[in-house]
Design a protein around this motif. Structure first.
Motif, PDB file in Angstrom:
ATOM      1  N   UNK A  34       0.914  -1.098  -0.091  1.00 37.71           N
ATOM      2  CA  UNK A  34      -0.094   0.086   0.029  1.00 37.71           C
ATOM      3  C   UNK A  34       0.579   1.221   0.122  1.00 37.71           C
ATOM      4  N   UNK A  35       0.437   2.283  -0.819  1.00 36.38           N
ATOM      5  CA  UNK A  35       1.333   3.479  -0.817  1.00 36.38           C
ATOM      6  C   UNK A  35       2.675   3.471  -0.552  1.00 36.38           C
ATOM      7  N   UNK A  36       3.309   2.859  -1.343  1.00 33.37           N
ATOM      8  CA  UNK A  36       4.860   2.817  -1.132  1.00 33.37           C
ATOM      9  C   UNK A  36       5.283   2.024  -0.214  1.00 33.37           C
ATOM     10  N   UNK A  37       4.631   1.023   0.494  1.00 30.59           N
ATOM     11  CA  UNK A  37       5.116   0.259   1.453  1.00 30.59           C
ATOM     12  C   UNK A  37       4.654  -1.183   1.138  1.00 30.59           C
ATOM     13  N   UNK A  38       5.380  -2.065   1.705  1.00 32.47           N
ATOM     14  CA  UNK A  38       5.163  -3.475   1.570  1.00 32.47           C
ATOM     15  C   UNK A  38       5.192  -4.057   3.228  1.00 32.47           C
ATOM     16  N   UNK A  39       4.172  -4.743   3.792  1.00 30.83           N
ATOM     17  CA  UNK A  39       4.210  -5.321   4.995  1.00 30.83           C
ATOM     18  C   UNK A  39       4.456  -6.833   4.573  1.00 30.83           C
ATOM     19  N   UNK A  40       5.649  -7.448   5.146  1.00 29.06           N
ATOM     20  CA  UNK A  40       6.183  -8.751   5.040  1.00 29.06           C
ATOM     21  C   UNK A  40       6.158  -9.210   6.413  1.00 29.06           C
ATOM     22  N   UNK A  41       5.776 -10.709   6.506  1.00 32.51           N
ATOM     23  CA  UNK A  41       5.651 -11.601   7.563  1.00 32.51           C
ATOM     24  C   UNK A  41       6.896 -12.455   7.402  1.00 32.51           C
ATOM     25  N   UNK A  42       7.765 -12.894   8.287  1.00 31.70           N
ATOM     26  CA  UNK A  42       8.850 -13.972   8.325  1.00 31.70           C
ATOM     27  C   UNK A  42       9.042 -14.451   9.649  1.00 31.70           C
ATOM     28  N   UNK A  43       9.449 -15.681   9.387  1.00 28.31           N
ATOM     29  CA  UNK A  43       9.637 -16.658  10.591  1.00 28.31           C
ATOM     30  C   UNK A  43      11.275 -16.771  10.528  1.00 28.31           C
ATOM     31  N   UNK A  44      11.698 -16.804  11.604  1.00 28.92           N
ATOM     32  CA  UNK A  44      13.231 -16.803  11.645  1.00 28.92           C
ATOM     33  C   UNK A  44      13.746 -17.902  12.831  1.00 28.92           C
ATOM     34  N   UNK A  45      15.158 -18.142  12.824  1.00 30.98           N
ATOM     35  CA  UNK A  45      15.525 -19.059  13.879  1.00 30.98           C
ATOM     36  C   UNK A  45      15.568 -18.502  15.208  1.00 30.98           C
ATOM     37  N   UNK A  46      15.568 -17.427  15.632  1.00 27.00           N
ATOM     38  CA  UNK A  46      15.438 -16.529  16.795  1.00 27.00           C
ATOM     39  C   UNK A  46      14.499 -15.567  16.822  1.00 27.00           C
ATOM     40  N   UNK A  47      13.408 -15.623  17.056  1.00 27.70           N
ATOM     41  CA  UNK A  47      12.403 -14.367  16.959  1.00 27.70           C
ATOM     42  C   UNK A  47      13.033 -13.053  17.741  1.00 27.70           C
ATOM     43  N   UNK A  48      13.326 -13.426  19.036  1.00 21.48           N
ATOM     44  CA  UNK A  48      13.590 -12.264  19.909  1.00 21.48           C
ATOM     45  C   UNK A  48      14.975 -11.769  19.570  1.00 21.48           C
ATOM     46  N   UNK A  49      16.027 -12.361  19.027  1.00 12.52           N
ATOM     47  CA  UNK A  49      17.340 -11.528  18.437  1.00 12.52           C
ATOM     48  C   UNK A  49      16.800 -11.313  17.269  1.00 12.52           C
ATOM     49  N   UNK A  50      16.055 -11.519  16.460  1.00 13.24           N
ATOM     50  CA  UNK A  50      15.608 -10.821  15.331  1.00 13.24           C
ATOM     51  C   UNK A  50      14.824  -9.455  15.474  1.00 13.24           C
ATOM     52  N   UNK A  51      14.047  -9.281  16.520  1.00 12.64           N
ATOM     53  CA  UNK A  51      13.213  -8.309  16.958  1.00 12.64           C
ATOM     54  C   UNK A  51      14.320  -6.894  17.377  1.00 12.64           C
ATOM     55  N   UNK A  52      15.378  -7.493  18.105  1.00 16.58           N
ATOM     56  CA  UNK A  52      16.296  -6.444  18.182  1.00 16.58           C
ATOM     57  C   UNK A  52      17.211  -6.067  17.024  1.00 16.58           C
ATOM     58  N   UNK A  53      17.678  -6.879  16.401  1.00 16.33           N
ATOM     59  CA  UNK A  53      18.408  -6.830  14.940  1.00 16.33           C
ATOM     60  C   UNK A  53      17.586  -5.712  14.031  1.00 16.33           C
ATOM     61  N   UNK A  54      16.304  -5.913  13.880  1.00 11.22           N
ATOM     62  CA  UNK A  54      15.275  -5.141  13.019  1.00 11.22           C
ATOM     63  C   UNK A  54      14.772  -3.840  13.677  1.00 11.22           C
ATOM     64  N   UNK A  55      14.918  -3.817  15.039  1.00 16.82           N
ATOM     65  CA  UNK A  55      14.244  -2.485  15.745  1.00 16.82           C
ATOM     66  C   UNK A  55      12.924  -2.791  16.011  1.00 16.82           C
ATOM     67  N   UNK A  56      12.345  -4.019  16.295  1.00 18.94           N
ATOM     68  CA  UNK A  56      11.075  -4.146  16.242  1.00 18.94           C
ATOM     69  C   UNK A  56      10.529  -4.229  17.746  1.00 18.94           C
ATOM     70  N   UNK A  57       9.452  -3.753  18.151  1.00 19.45           N
ATOM     71  CA  UNK A  57       8.958  -3.448  19.605  1.00 19.45           C
ATOM     72  C   UNK A  57       8.706  -5.009  20.124  1.00 19.45           C
ATOM     73  N   UNK A  58       8.965  -5.083  21.112  1.00 20.89           N
ATOM     74  CA  UNK A  58       8.595  -6.632  21.799  1.00 20.89           C
ATOM     75  C   UNK A  58       7.288  -6.545  22.447  1.00 20.89           C
TER      76      UNK A  58
END
Length: 127
Positions: free
Chosen positions: A103-127
């Motif tokens: 939508x409007x110049x943005x793409x929402x993706x969903x992904x699964x990873x080997x360590x979600x907690x660490x990935x949240x930190x790496x990507x700067x996502x809220x917990x």
């Protein structure tokens, strides 16, 4: 958000069986992918995880679940490369990836990873 990985038979009608069972429980499929050949699997994300579990349990199908991270990217070249490199540099494996919406110049993706907690930190996502 959870991803369901459902093992199905490699024969016609399996996706119809699973999707009908979800529909009967009033579960909407937000995104879906399928992989055939040896050990076919249907993976999906729904709007109601508990009812999805009930439907799959009633069918007697084997399934696994994984935590899903949602990331909004700018719809431009290099965005997927940027986040996948950041995850790789942190020694995180991407197990699955889906487009949820554009939508409007943005793409929402969903992904699964080997360590979600660490990935949240790496990507700067809220917990």
């Amino acid at each position: 958000m959870r991803e369901f990985r459902v093992s199905v038979l490699n024969e016609p009608g399996q996706l119809a069986l699973v999707s009908a069972a979800l529909s009967q429980k009033l579960v909407n499929i937000r995104t879906v992918a399928g992989f055939g050949a040896a050990g076919p699997v249907v993976t999906f994300i729904t709007d109601h995880e508990e009812r999805a579990r009930e439907a799959l349990d009633e069918l007697g199908l084997r399934y696994e679940e994984a935590e899903v991270l949602s990331v909004t990217l700018s719809d431009q070249p290099g965005e997927l490369a940027r986040i996948s490199r950041a995850l790789a540099d942190a020694h995180l494996n991407i197990d699955s990836i889906y487009v949820l919406a554009t939508r409007q110049g943005q793409t929402d993706i969903a992904l699964t990873v080997s360590d979600p907690g660490k990935a949240r930190q790496v990507l700067g996502l809220e917990t």
